[in-house]
Design a protein around this motif. Structure first.
Motif, PDB file in Angstrom:
ATOM      1  N   SER A 108       0.854  -1.184   0.000  1.00 11.93           N
ATOM      2  CA  SER A 108       0.000   0.000   0.000  1.00 11.93           C
ATOM      3  C   SER A 108       0.890   1.233   0.000  1.00 11.93           C
ATOM      4  N   GLY A 109       0.268   2.382  -0.267  1.00 16.18           N
ATOM      5  CA  GLY A 109       0.992   3.641  -0.178  1.00 16.18           C
ATOM      6  C   GLY A 109       1.390   4.266  -1.495  1.00 16.18           C
ATOM      7  N   GLY A 110       1.129   3.572  -2.597  1.00 20.74           N
ATOM      8  CA  GLY A 110       1.462   4.152  -3.888  1.00 20.74           C
ATOM      9  C   GLY A 110       0.544   5.313  -4.234  1.00 20.74           C
ATOM     10  N   GLY A 111       0.877   6.009  -5.310  1.00 22.88           N
ATOM     11  CA  GLY A 111       0.051   7.133  -5.729  1.00 22.88           C
ATOM     12  C   GLY A 111       0.766   8.013  -6.723  1.00 22.88           C
ATOM     13  N   LEU A 112       0.192   9.184  -6.931  1.00 20.79           N
ATOM     14  CA  LEU A 112       0.742  10.172  -7.861  1.00 20.79           C
ATOM     15  C   LEU A 112       1.417  11.275  -7.061  1.00 20.79           C
ATOM     16  N   VAL A 113       2.645  11.620  -7.439  1.00 17.59           N
ATOM     17  CA  VAL A 113       3.400  12.640  -6.737  1.00 17.59           C
ATOM     18  C   VAL A 113       4.219  13.430  -7.747  1.00 17.59           C
ATOM     19  N   GLN A 114       4.480  14.678  -7.448  1.00 20.60           N
ATOM     20  CA  GLN A 114       5.316  15.491  -8.327  1.00 20.60           C
ATOM     21  C   GLN A 114       6.790  15.174  -8.111  1.00 20.60           C
ATOM     22  N   ALA A 115       7.566  15.426  -9.128  1.00 20.17           N
ATOM     23  CA  ALA A 115       9.006  15.235  -9.019  1.00 20.17           C
ATOM     24  C   ALA A 115       9.549  16.032  -7.830  1.00 20.17           C
TER      25      ALA A 115
ATOM     26  N   THR B 105       3.507   6.831  -9.496  1.00 19.70           N
ATOM     27  CA  THR B 105       3.645   7.675 -10.678  1.00 19.70           C
ATOM     28  C   THR B 105       4.216   9.020 -10.260  1.00 19.70           C
ATOM     29  N   VAL B 106       5.324   9.408 -10.891  1.00 20.02           N
ATOM     30  CA  VAL B 106       5.976  10.667 -10.577  1.00 20.02           C
ATOM     31  C   VAL B 106       5.861  11.580 -11.797  1.00 20.02           C
ATOM     32  N   SER B 107       5.196  12.701 -11.612  1.00 18.57           N
ATOM     33  CA  SER B 107       5.005  13.643 -12.720  1.00 18.57           C
ATOM     34  C   SER B 107       6.118  14.686 -12.729  1.00 18.57           C
TER      35      SER B 107
END
Length: 118
Positions: A7-14, A115-117
């Motif tokens: 658990s703990g994944g997600g979308l984050v900025q660089a 996912t790193v944007s």
């Protein structure tokens, strides 16, 4: 038998941070080494980090060294991956794995997307 749930994944900025967790059940957690692996789109799964049974020894892939920290809480049957200074190239599905025998990592979780944007 060992069951692993990430658990703990997600979308984050660089430049941001995430902490992944992997909860284990089944065999005594402190009796086996744990590792984190990742698989980016179109690429093979690769090693990221590993931690010994007691937590006293850790080892990292060069690509994450200095940015990621693996740790474990044997009382909570959980292994963690603290990821700092994230880069777009860290985008992948992250898997935790248990090494319960000499043949290598033999139990795997279902994975969590990071996912790193840019």
């Amino acid at each position: 038998q060992v069951q692993l749930v990430e658990s703990g994944g997600g979308l984050v900025q660089a430049g941001g941070s995430l902490r992944l967790s992997c909860a284990a059940s089944g065999r005594t957690f402190s009796s086996y080494r744990m590792g984190w692996f990742r698989q980016a789109p179109g690429k093979e799964r690769e090693f990221a980090a590993t931690i010994s049974r007691s937590g006293s020894n850790t080892y990292y892939a060069d690509s994450v060294k200095g940015r990621f920290t693996i740790s474990r809480d044997n009382a909570k049957n959980t292994v963690y991956l603290q990821m700092n200074s994230l880069k777009p190239e860290d985008t992948a599905i992250y898997y935790c794995a248990a090494e319960t025998s000499s043949v290598g990592y033999d139990y795997w979780g279902q994975g969590t997307q990071v996912t790193v944007s840019s």
